[in-house]
Design a protein around this motif. Sequence first.
Motif, PDB file in Angstrom:
ATOM      1  N   ARG A 113      46.946  44.609  34.623  1.00  0.00           N
ATOM      2  CA  ARG A 113      47.268  45.964  34.162  1.00  0.00           C
ATOM      3  C   ARG A 113      47.423  45.979  32.639  1.00  0.00           C
ATOM      4  N   TYR A 148      49.107  45.991  42.851  1.00  0.00           N
ATOM      5  CA  TYR A 148      48.609  46.887  41.805  1.00  0.00           C
ATOM      6  C   TYR A 148      48.652  48.334  42.281  1.00  0.00           C
ATOM      7  N   GLU A 180      50.304  42.471  37.102  1.00  0.00           N
ATOM      8  CA  GLU A 180      50.798  43.071  35.867  1.00  0.00           C
ATOM      9  C   GLU A 180      50.013  42.565  34.659  1.00  0.00           C
TER      10      GLU A 180
END
Length: 355
Positions: A131, A165, A128
């Motif tokens: 991301r 992911y 995360e």
Amino acid sequence: PAFSLMYLRSVTSCLCVLVLLGLAGSLDTSAETLAVTKETSTIIAPDSIDLVADAATLRAAMKGWGTDEADLIDLLTHRNYNDRLLIGRVFEEEYGKTLWEDIRGETSGHFRTALKGLVMTEAQFLAEEMRNAMSGWGTNEDTLIEVLMLTINDYDTVMAIKSYYSALYNEEIEERIRDETGDDPSFQKLLIALLNRPEFDETVTANATSVASDVTELKTFLSANDPLIDYVIELLTIRSLTHLASLQEAYYQDTDTELTTALDSATGHHLQDALLSLMYVSRDYNYYAAYELLQSMEGAGTDEGTLTRIIVTRADKDLKLIKESYKAQAGGELKDKVDDDTRGDYRKTLLNLIN
């Protein structure tokens, strides 16, 4: 599950409890459990815990009007990685939602991110983080480099990051990196190569003949009028950290120039940062992590992202060694600098983890 949660008392073995809960089959245990090293961890955790009571404490801290941040901090910073995951499993079974869902709704800012790192698996948290570094306008290249360096010696976690992911965002992380770094093909090539490094046995001594051959090739690549950086990347990303450390020493003995100096001269910007980070982390992982902490609090402002990622993900592993390296570099204690540079519940969380 048929097995009542009320019998889950005084737990010390993570995997056996997961089997009892009927949950072990859903886990990639190589990535989600951790061989906690008490000698180098900074977390002071009890030898046995009451999972149901811990889950109830966390629920009570977030139920109703207001949030008891002190209880959240005290419990989560005094449980080791494996126990935190187990508490999260029990919490979900007992209350019908994930621990992170409750925390997300009750906290904010850097404090919330730190708690997120404590209740998620390391791989999911870092997936995360990557991301977030590639979302919205622009790309945070420093975060991408840092995550890949922090996991450079942990093949299972890197594979889990890629898997998480893909599952979370319905795209491959390599494709996202390509989209975000298309204006710098060599940097793009390096990031993807790091993400796909082979698994190495770092206890194996570097082969002297192979090291000497690499020195010869690197001299050729780096001495060209237009340095052959893509070849440099290919060579450096298929070698173990042990090999890279020996390679740097051999390069210096042969040329009287540090390999980091040669790379610094031949590259620039993010590519330079990433290659130099790879060299530093291969020589001394703890020095690299300590240096990043030092830089995150240098000058005006604080890079809370780096502070959180390193302190939260290394507290169960080797933060004690990183603290020692930080003191040697900075001439002061990590806890004192964090105390000066952070505030509120976020500060309390980090200071508890630093211990």
